[in-house]
Design an enzyme around this catalytic site. Structure first.
Site, PDB file in Angstrom:
ATOM      1  N   GLU A 304      36.029  31.095  41.579  1.00  0.00           N
ATOM      2  CA  GLU A 304      35.201  30.355  42.535  1.00  0.00           C
ATOM      3  C   GLU A 304      34.865  28.929  42.105  1.00  0.00           C
ATOM      4  O   GLU A 304      33.733  28.481  42.296  1.00  0.00           O
ATOM      5  CB  GLU A 304      33.911  31.149  42.763  1.00  0.00           C
ATOM      6  CG  GLU A 304      32.978  31.292  41.524  1.00  0.00           C
ATOM      7  CD  GLU A 304      33.237  32.512  40.667  1.00  0.00           C
ATOM      8  OE1 GLU A 304      34.386  33.002  40.636  1.00  0.00           O
ATOM      9  OE2 GLU A 304      32.284  32.976  40.002  1.00  0.00           O
ATOM     10  N   HIS A 328      35.640  36.438  49.245  1.00  0.00           N
ATOM     11  CA  HIS A 328      34.894  36.625  48.000  1.00  0.00           C
ATOM     12  C   HIS A 328      34.640  35.283  47.301  1.00  0.00           C
ATOM     13  O   HIS A 328      33.500  34.952  46.984  1.00  0.00           O
ATOM     14  CB  HIS A 328      35.668  37.587  47.091  1.00  0.00           C
ATOM     15  CG  HIS A 328      34.997  37.862  45.782  1.00  0.00           C
ATOM     16  ND1 HIS A 328      34.210  38.975  45.565  1.00  0.00           N
ATOM     17  CD2 HIS A 328      34.967  37.164  44.624  1.00  0.00           C
ATOM     18  CE1 HIS A 328      33.738  38.946  44.340  1.00  0.00           C
ATOM     19  NE2 HIS A 328      34.183  37.852  43.731  1.00  0.00           N
ATOM     20  N   GLU A 329      35.697  34.542  47.074  1.00  0.00           N
ATOM     21  CA  GLU A 329      35.512  33.277  46.326  1.00  0.00           C
ATOM     22  C   GLU A 329      34.649  32.303  47.122  1.00  0.00           C
ATOM     23  O   GLU A 329      33.817  31.591  46.558  1.00  0.00           O
ATOM     24  CB  GLU A 329      36.861  32.656  45.950  1.00  0.00           C
ATOM     25  CG  GLU A 329      37.796  33.563  45.143  1.00  0.00           C
ATOM     26  CD  GLU A 329      37.147  34.323  43.998  1.00  0.00           C
ATOM     27  OE1 GLU A 329      36.138  33.831  43.444  1.00  0.00           O
ATOM     28  OE2 GLU A 329      37.625  35.424  43.666  1.00  0.00           O
ATOM     29  N   HIS A 332      31.004  33.072  46.787  1.00  0.00           N
ATOM     30  CA  HIS A 332      30.396  32.578  45.549  1.00  0.00           C
ATOM     31  C   HIS A 332      29.750  31.199  45.740  1.00  0.00           C
ATOM     32  O   HIS A 332      28.931  30.785  44.915  1.00  0.00           O
ATOM     33  CB  HIS A 332      31.439  32.471  44.431  1.00  0.00           C
ATOM     34  CG  HIS A 332      31.644  33.728  43.640  1.00  0.00           C
ATOM     35  ND1 HIS A 332      30.622  34.372  42.986  1.00  0.00           N
ATOM     36  CD2 HIS A 332      32.771  34.443  43.365  1.00  0.00           C
ATOM     37  CE1 HIS A 332      31.113  35.435  42.338  1.00  0.00           C
ATOM     38  NE2 HIS A 332      32.417  35.500  42.558  1.00  0.00           N
ATOM     39  N   GLU A 351      28.443  38.690  40.827  1.00  0.00           N
ATOM     40  CA  GLU A 351      29.589  39.428  41.376  1.00  0.00           C
ATOM     41  C   GLU A 351      29.182  40.524  42.371  1.00  0.00           C
ATOM     42  O   GLU A 351      29.883  40.764  43.346  1.00  0.00           O
ATOM     43  CB  GLU A 351      30.434  40.015  40.238  1.00  0.00           C
ATOM     44  CG  GLU A 351      31.071  38.951  39.337  1.00  0.00           C
ATOM     45  CD  GLU A 351      32.002  37.987  40.063  1.00  0.00           C
ATOM     46  OE1 GLU A 351      32.390  38.264  41.220  1.00  0.00           O
ATOM     47  OE2 GLU A 351      32.352  36.946  39.464  1.00  0.00           O
ATOM     48  N   ASP A 407      33.151  38.935  28.825  1.00  0.00           N
ATOM     49  CA  ASP A 407      34.104  39.455  29.813  1.00  0.00           C
ATOM     50  C   ASP A 407      33.863  40.939  30.095  1.00  0.00           C
ATOM     51  O   ASP A 407      34.246  41.446  31.148  1.00  0.00           O
ATOM     52  CB  ASP A 407      35.557  39.247  29.345  1.00  0.00           C
ATOM     53  CG  ASP A 407      35.960  37.771  29.390  1.00  0.00           C
ATOM     54  OD1 ASP A 407      35.128  36.934  29.794  1.00  0.00           O
ATOM     55  OD2 ASP A 407      37.098  37.455  28.996  1.00  0.00           O
ATOM     56  N   TYR A 415      30.390  44.473  40.082  1.00  0.00           N
ATOM     57  CA  TYR A 415      30.869  44.140  41.426  1.00  0.00           C
ATOM     58  C   TYR A 415      30.402  45.171  42.455  1.00  0.00           C
ATOM     59  O   TYR A 415      29.769  44.830  43.452  1.00  0.00           O
ATOM     60  CB  TYR A 415      32.403  44.117  41.458  1.00  0.00           C
ATOM     61  CG  TYR A 415      33.037  42.900  40.818  1.00  0.00           C
ATOM     62  CD1 TYR A 415      33.191  42.811  39.444  1.00  0.00           C
ATOM     63  CD2 TYR A 415      33.499  41.847  41.589  1.00  0.00           C
ATOM     64  CE1 TYR A 415      33.791  41.706  38.852  1.00  0.00           C
ATOM     65  CE2 TYR A 415      34.101  40.736  41.008  1.00  0.00           C
ATOM     66  CZ  TYR A 415      34.246  40.678  39.638  1.00  0.00           C
ATOM     67  OH  TYR A 415      34.825  39.576  39.072  1.00  0.00           O
TER      68      TYR A 415
HETATM   69  N1  BES Z   1      34.570  35.120  39.017  1.00  0.00           N
HETATM   70  C1  BES Z   1      35.598  36.061  39.230  1.00  0.00           C
HETATM   71  C2  BES Z   1      36.757  35.908  38.302  1.00  0.00           C
HETATM   72  C3  BES Z   1      36.403  36.115  36.850  1.00  0.00           C
HETATM   73  C4  BES Z   1      35.920  37.330  36.412  1.00  0.00           C
HETATM   74  C5  BES Z   1      36.575  35.124  35.918  1.00  0.00           C
HETATM   75  C6  BES Z   1      35.603  37.511  35.081  1.00  0.00           C
HETATM   76  C7  BES Z   1      36.242  35.297  34.589  1.00  0.00           C
HETATM   77  C8  BES Z   1      35.753  36.501  34.154  1.00  0.00           C
HETATM   78  C9  BES Z   1      36.104  36.014  40.666  1.00  0.00           C
HETATM   79  O1  BES Z   1      35.158  35.623  41.601  1.00  0.00           O
HETATM   80  C10 BES Z   1      36.513  37.406  41.056  1.00  0.00           C
HETATM   81  O2  BES Z   1      35.670  38.242  41.058  1.00  0.00           O
HETATM   82  N2  BES Z   1      37.767  37.630  41.366  1.00  0.00           N
HETATM   83  C11 BES Z   1      38.268  38.932  41.760  1.00  0.00           C
HETATM   84  C12 BES Z   1      38.427  39.038  43.240  1.00  0.00           C
HETATM   85  C13 BES Z   1      37.505  39.927  43.948  1.00  0.00           C
HETATM   86  C14 BES Z   1      37.836  40.097  45.408  1.00  0.00           C
HETATM   87  C15 BES Z   1      37.021  41.144  43.305  1.00  0.00           C
HETATM   88  C16 BES Z   1      39.615  39.113  41.117  1.00  0.00           C
HETATM   89  O3  BES Z   1      40.027  38.232  40.346  1.00  0.00           O
HETATM   90  O4  BES Z   1      40.280  40.085  41.355  1.00  0.00           O
HETATM   91 ZN    ZN Z   2      33.679  37.048  41.964  1.00  0.00          ZN
END
Ligand code: BES
Ligand code: ZN
Length: 641
Positions: A304, A328-329, A332, A351, A407, A415
């Protein structure tokens, strides 16, 4: 700014509803039960930063960098403006990781003067604390530095690793704690800063940042500015042979030429998403909203980065079936970028809220049927994630204070348990009350970093106080501070999925043949396929599939080699579980060409768990160089476990 004063127990009681905010791991400040916006913020320490941001806080960063593809480094300087929160503070402590620091100077009355600084020994996760002596008056420090070619936050692709094959590519990924591999910074989401940048890139390449793209000056510098204060994890850069296609006046897509028009078509409904999101939760506050489709090694579905979400090309399925990731993005832009978790233990505030908003927007645009299917698929994933959690604390929304790496906060607990907590609140208070409440939450906390306890206090004051029957403290605590999925969770019920299950039951019980199944599956959407494929090995739903069953399905539906990455992933997972050999060459191709963590981590894990460790190691050895550093680290860990 947050404050860290411990509050006496009596104040905890006075805070009433926010009682467990007084649990030992979170010190807290009193809440005015009558104020709409609690006057003081709760505080949770960020154990993933060395920054002394409660004493001296960085407010602005001005980057001046050469993007050097020959050496795979960002090379130049950053000037930081800082403010003292504690009178007499003498030191500014920053996070750095794998940076080469060349010189540090302070702006004084007599001009720029060399500054004393120390760089502590490196921690493998956190990097090195950089402490700079700032004297009594200085407000600006300039650090001349370069990044490392192996910086975890940067992936440098050779021309051969791009689709166009002619020019190199660079993209960053700062979340969660990789901004410190790009610049010296207070790398905690508790700190917000504005930024500007001046970049030099080789001719013929276009640089983009998570900022306003202000064009090229007469000297060839590319200029960027981000006037809204953001946390460091939202600083982002991409450089490549990148083209642009507008979707409307304020929304467009950047991508390599080969996928540009397909991406613009796939994401054509982004403007409608922005409208839906705005109607529900208030104005979009960031100016433009663009998407960039990155090379396939991008390790996420999306990221995002403000004004410019980074997206995986695996979303371009041709039928808009995977655009919930755009929702989703984009979401954010409210949850996460506007109102930010102030530490990674509260990642669900980013999330979980975003997954909730995403689903509400999908419902607005495509109806309840699709929204509920997405909830049901998510719920399957959440139950698996809960059952696989290494310890129960990692299934709390408020995560424990001893996670090894931030992480680890980004599991489906943050989520989907997070989103389901909000579904629960929505059900209890009703949308008429809950929707305006959430809108006010985003508005009242705009450009702030917040904790779980801030949310609980805000919920109490603005919604619960006058509707005490709607929920009990114990119910709320079970969601936030308890393990697993509480009994008050809503069960998504999808008629479409029931039909899918019935079709699989009938077929797997031998009560129907493949042509019956073909008739049933004729008009299935990607979501129905995904549920079908996950049902194949769920013995609660008919008999688990056999190799022969896989063969029949493959012949009837041509699943091996399918171009929809989600379907392909679900199919290869089953293929690995039952040892369905004919899918293996295509699985290998998939692993060689896709770097999206959601798919490849579990595929490697499944290979390993199903007696195919050798194959997993062999493919990883070949694919590794093409994966992002984040993915390389994760898969090495999975295969070593
Ligand atoms: N912010 C996250 C990506 C992320 C997660 C970066 C953990 C660094 C560490 C992003 O918004 C995200 O959640 N992406 C998901 C998509 C979503 C629809 C669940 C993905 O990458 O699958
Ligand atoms: Zn996210």
């Amino acid at each position: 700014m947050t404050n860290s004063r411990l509050i006496p127990f009596t104040l905890c009681v006075a805070a009433g509803f926010a009682l467990s905010a007084c649990s030992p791991n979170t010190s807290s400040a009193p809440v005015e039960a009558s104020a709409v916006v609690p006057a003081e913020r709760f505080f949770t320490a960020d154990q993933f930063t060395y920054a002394n941001y409660q004493e001296v806080v960085v407010k602005h960063a001005a980057l001046d960098l050469d993007v050097n593809f020959d050496r795979k480094v960002l090379d130049g300087a950053v000037t930081l403006r800082f403010e003292r929160l504690t009178a007499g503070a003498q030191t500014l402590t920053l996070d750095t990781k794998d940076l080469l620091i060349k010189a540090v100077s302070l702006e004084t009355k007599d001009g720029w003067m060399p500054a004393d600084y120390t760089l502590a020994d490196a921690d493998p996760v956190l990097g090195s604390a950089m402490s700079i002596a700032i004297g009594a008056d200085a407000e600006h420090v300039r650090i001349i530095y370069e990044t490392s070619p192996t910086a975890e936050g940067l992936q440098w692709l050779t021309p051969a690793q791009t689709a166009g094959k002619k020019k190199p590519y660079l993209f960053s990924q700062a979340q969660a704690i990789n901004a410190r591999t790009m610049l010296p910074v207070q790398d905690t989401p508790a700190v917000r800063l504005t930024y500007e940048a001046s970049l030099r890139v080789p001719d013929g390449l276009l640089p983009l940042m998570s900022a306003s793209q202000d064009g090229q000056d007469d000297d060839g510098n590319w200029k960027f500015s981000m006037p809204q204060p953001i946390p460091s994890y939202l600083i982002a850069i991409a450089v490549g042979d990148i083209k642009f296609k507008a979707i409307n006046d304020t929304i467009g897509v950047y991508a390599e030429e080969y996928i540009l028009s397909a991406a613009a078509k796939e994401f054509a409904e982004t403007p409608m998403m922005e409208v839906a999101n705005t109607e529900l939760y208030g104005p979009y506050r960031w100016g433009r909203y663009d998407l960039i489709v990155l090379p396939p090694s991008f390790p996420f579905g999306g990221m995002e980065n403000p004004r410019l979400s980074f997206m995986t090309p695996t979303l371009i399925a041709g039928d808009k079936s995977l655009t919930n990731v755009v929702a989703h993005e984009l979401a954010h832009s409210w949850s996460g970028n506007l109102v930010t978790n102030s530490n990674w233990r509260d990642a669900w505030l980013n999330e979980g809220f975003t997954s909730y908003v995403e689903n509400r927007v999908m419902e607005e645009l495509y109806g309840e049927g699709r929204a509920v299917m997405e909830q049901a698929l998510d719920m399957e994933g959440l139950k698996r994630a809960i059952s696989e959690a290494k310890r129960p604390e990692l299934t709390h929304l408020k995560l424990p204070d001893d996670m090894e790496h931030p992480d680890d906060a980004f599991t489906l607990v943050s989520y989907i348990k997070g989103a389901n907590f909000l579904f629960f609140l929505e059900d209890r208070f009703g949308r008429e009350k809950f929707d305006p409440f959430l809108k006010a939450w985003f508005n009242d906390n705009a450009f702030q970093s917040v904790t779980t306890e801030d949310f609980i206090a805000y919920l109490h004051v603005n919604l619960h106080k006058d509707n005490l029957d709607a929920l009990t403290r114990a119910e709320l605590d079970a969601w936030v501070y308890g393990p697993g999925l509480p009994p008050t969770a809503r069960t998504p019920e999808s008629d479409a999925f029931e039909k899918v299950e019935f079709a699989w039951n009938t077929f797997s019980a031998g009560d129907g043949n493949i042509s019956d199944l073909k008739k049933n599956a004729n008009d299935w959407s990607t979501h129905e396929w995904l549920h079908f494929l996950s049902s194949l090995s769920n013995d609660k739903l008919g008999n688990a599939v056999t190799k022969e069953g896989m063969e029949q399905l493959d012949e009837a539906f041509e699943l091996t080699g399918t171009q929809n990455a989600e379907t392909a992933f679900a199919w290869y997972m089953q293929a690995i579980k039952v040892g369905y050999e004919p899918a293996m060459p295509e699985l290998e191709k998939f692993l060689m060409s896709v770097g999206r963590g959601k798919f490849i981590y579990r595929l490697y894990g499944a290979l390993k768990d199903n007696g195919q460790a050798e194959m997993a190691n062999r493919i990883f050895a070949k694919a590794k160089a093409g994966y992002h550093p984040i993915a390389q680290r994760r898969i090495s860990d999975i295969l070593a476990e």
